[in-house]
Design a protein around this motif. Structure first.
Motif, PDB file in Angstrom:
ATOM      1  N   THR A 103       1.051  -5.172  42.414  1.00 46.63           N
ATOM      2  CA  THR A 103      -0.368  -6.168  42.760  1.00 46.63           C
ATOM      3  C   THR A 103      -0.251  -7.162  41.035  1.00 46.63           C
ATOM      4  N   LYS A 104      -0.041  -8.698  41.744  1.00 42.97           N
ATOM      5  CA  LYS A 104      -0.689  -9.194  40.716  1.00 42.97           C
ATOM      6  C   LYS A 104      -2.020 -10.259  40.658  1.00 42.97           C
ATOM      7  N   ARG A 105      -2.587 -10.147  39.343  1.00 48.30           N
ATOM      8  CA  ARG A 105      -3.969 -10.338  39.695  1.00 48.30           C
ATOM      9  C   ARG A 105      -4.370 -11.758  38.154  1.00 48.30           C
ATOM     10  N   PRO A 106      -3.278 -12.267  38.279  1.00 48.23           N
ATOM     11  CA  PRO A 106      -3.263 -13.547  37.346  1.00 48.23           C
ATOM     12  C   PRO A 106      -4.376 -14.267  36.822  1.00 48.23           C
ATOM     13  N   GLU A 129      -8.482  -0.750  44.052  1.00 44.77           N
ATOM     14  CA  GLU A 129      -7.841   0.767  44.339  1.00 44.77           C
ATOM     15  C   GLU A 129      -6.927   0.638  44.216  1.00 44.77           C
ATOM     16  N   PRO A 130      -5.594   0.693  43.045  1.00 46.24           N
ATOM     17  CA  PRO A 130      -4.362   0.046  42.880  1.00 46.24           C
ATOM     18  C   PRO A 130      -3.944   1.580  43.179  1.00 46.24           C
ATOM     19  N   PRO A 131      -2.596   1.989  42.241  1.00 46.23           N
ATOM     20  CA  PRO A 131      -2.009   3.259  42.838  1.00 46.23           C
ATOM     21  C   PRO A 131      -2.516   4.491  41.312  1.00 46.23           C
ATOM     22  N   THR A 165       4.661   4.984  20.391  1.00 45.71           N
ATOM     23  CA  THR A 165       3.324   4.612  21.456  1.00 45.71           C
ATOM     24  C   THR A 165       3.713   3.728  22.005  1.00 45.71           C
ATOM     25  N   VAL A 166       5.072   3.427  21.998  1.00 44.96           N
ATOM     26  CA  VAL A 166       4.695   1.817  23.785  1.00 44.96           C
ATOM     27  C   VAL A 166       5.752   1.905  24.443  1.00 44.96           C
ATOM     28  N   ILE A 167       6.742   3.839  23.571  1.00 44.20           N
ATOM     29  CA  ILE A 167       7.822   4.408  24.781  1.00 44.20           C
ATOM     30  C   ILE A 167       6.572   4.942  25.406  1.00 44.20           C
ATOM     31  N   SER A 168       5.679   5.859  25.393  1.00 44.69           N
ATOM     32  CA  SER A 168       4.353   6.750  25.348  1.00 44.69           C
ATOM     33  C   SER A 168       3.340   5.806  26.707  1.00 44.69           C
ATOM     34  N   LEU A 169       3.356   4.949  26.382  1.00 41.61           N
ATOM     35  CA  LEU A 169       2.976   3.741  27.474  1.00 41.61           C
ATOM     36  C   LEU A 169       3.727   3.318  28.280  1.00 41.61           C
ATOM     37  N   ASN A 170       4.512   3.044  28.062  1.00 44.77           N
ATOM     38  CA  ASN A 170       5.834   2.481  28.982  1.00 44.77           C
ATOM     39  C   ASN A 170       5.419   3.633  29.704  1.00 44.77           C
ATOM     40  N   ALA A 171       5.979   4.832  30.133  1.00 43.73           N
ATOM     41  CA  ALA A 171       6.635   5.501  30.899  1.00 43.73           C
ATOM     42  C   ALA A 171       5.293   5.997  31.860  1.00 43.73           C
ATOM     43  N   LEU A 172       3.308   5.658  30.863  1.00 44.39           N
ATOM     44  CA  LEU A 172       2.245   5.945  31.716  1.00 44.39           C
ATOM     45  C   LEU A 172       2.899   5.076  32.317  1.00 44.39           C
ATOM     46  N   ASN A 173       2.945   3.879  32.454  1.00 48.37           N
ATOM     47  CA  ASN A 173       2.669   2.731  33.051  1.00 48.37           C
ATOM     48  C   ASN A 173       3.804   2.955  34.426  1.00 48.37           C
ATOM     49  N   GLY A 174       5.351   3.386  34.357  1.00 51.08           N
ATOM     50  CA  GLY A 174       5.971   3.929  34.907  1.00 51.08           C
ATOM     51  C   GLY A 174       5.417   4.689  36.633  1.00 51.08           C
ATOM     52  N   LYS A 175       5.038   5.547  35.889  1.00 50.67           N
ATOM     53  CA  LYS A 175       4.207   6.596  36.286  1.00 50.67           C
ATOM     54  C   LYS A 175       3.628   6.075  37.955  1.00 50.67           C
ATOM     55  N   THR A 176       2.366   4.701  37.225  1.00 50.27           N
ATOM     56  CA  THR A 176       1.516   4.374  38.571  1.00 50.27           C
ATOM     57  C   THR A 176       2.157   2.663  38.757  1.00 50.27           C
ATOM     58  N   GLU A 177       3.523   3.010  39.109  1.00 53.21           N
ATOM     59  CA  GLU A 177       4.106   2.070  39.538  1.00 53.21           C
ATOM     60  C   GLU A 177       4.026   0.889  39.435  1.00 53.21           C
ATOM     61  N   GLU A 178       3.356   0.669  37.843  1.00 56.66           N
ATOM     62  CA  GLU A 178       4.213  -0.766  36.900  1.00 56.66           C
ATOM     63  C   GLU A 178       2.107  -1.533  36.844  1.00 56.66           C
ATOM     64  N   THR A 179       1.189  -0.685  37.504  1.00 59.62           N
ATOM     65  CA  THR A 179       0.609  -1.541  37.681  1.00 59.62           C
ATOM     66  C   THR A 179      -0.838  -1.460  37.021  1.00 59.62           C
ATOM     67  N   LEU A 180      -1.014  -0.062  35.641  1.00 59.03           N
ATOM     68  CA  LEU A 180      -1.426   0.059  35.078  1.00 59.03           C
ATOM     69  C   LEU A 180      -1.888  -0.953  34.282  1.00 59.03           C
ATOM     70  N   ILE A 181      -1.105  -1.201  33.463  1.00 56.57           N
ATOM     71  CA  ILE A 181      -0.452  -2.081  32.291  1.00 56.57           C
ATOM     72  C   ILE A 181      -0.115  -3.780  33.007  1.00 56.57           C
ATOM     73  N   GLU A 182      -0.787  -4.934  33.407  1.00 53.71           N
ATOM     74  CA  GLU A 182      -0.516  -6.468  33.673  1.00 53.71           C
ATOM     75  C   GLU A 182      -0.800  -6.764  32.315  1.00 53.71           C
ATOM     76  N   THR A 183      -1.080  -8.095  32.940  1.00 51.01           N
ATOM     77  CA  THR A 183      -1.459  -9.230  31.886  1.00 51.01           C
ATOM     78  C   THR A 183      -2.029  -8.709  31.308  1.00 51.01           C
TER      79      THR A 183
END
Length: 167
Positions: A3-6, A78-80, A116-134
């Motif tokens: 989902t894009k929310r820019p 209601e993101p994933p 830290t960045v690698i941990s955030l990458n893994a977390l964001n991947g778990k959420t289908e790349e929706t937790l950390i957007e722009t």
């Protein structure tokens, strides 16, 4: 599908900037007056150590605003991702802030950034790349960069997350 929310974030940033502008102008005026007035030897002035504490609160406030933003979006769109994912992101960043603050040198600090960045990458991947957007990316990067710059490891203009960041 991601989902894009820019546009929504553009308006939020625009409105937030407009609301913050008078406060920023007032703070700038106060800072300018303090610089122009002669320094006195008044013992009631705060020491450099006392003034370092609010800087930490600024980072805490930034982290709190990030979390509030994620929760707000979660409720409206209601993101994933779940509240547990938001809490995990907050925990990763709190651990980062404590670790970077305790670090002894730039090499150690950059290893903390990388982890830290690698941990955030893994977390964001778990959420289908929706937790950390722009918007979240900008806020998270700013927190990481600012905390590290306060230790003298980089400048605030230097994106030390980019090398490992996937978000």
């Amino acid at each position: 599908m991601k989902t894009k929310r820019p546009l929504l974030y553009f308006f939020c940033v625009l409105i937030g900037s407009a609301l913050a502008l008078p406060a920023c102008a007032q703070q700038h005026k106060k800072n300018t007056q303090e610089q122009e007035s002669p320094k006195s030897l008044d013992s009631t002035k705060t020491s450099p150590k006392a003034s370092a504490k609010p800087a930490e609160k600024d980072l805490d406030k930034m982290l709190s605003e990030l979390k509030e933003s994620m929760i707000s979006y979660m409720k409206s769109a209601e993101p994933p991702y779940t509240m547990d994912d938001i809490d995990s992101c907050e925990k990763i960043l709190k651990v980062y802030l404590a670790a970077i603050n305790a670090s002894k040198n730039k090499e150690q600090g950059m290893e903390i950034v990388k982890t830290t960045v690698i941990s955030l990458n893994a977390l964001n991947g778990k959420t289908e790349e929706t937790l950390i957007e722009t918007s979240e990316r900008e806020q998270i990067a700013e927190i990481i960069i600012l905390a590290s710059s306060r230790k003298g490891y980089n400048t605030v203009d230097e994106d030390i997350t980019e090398e490992w960041r996937e978000w």
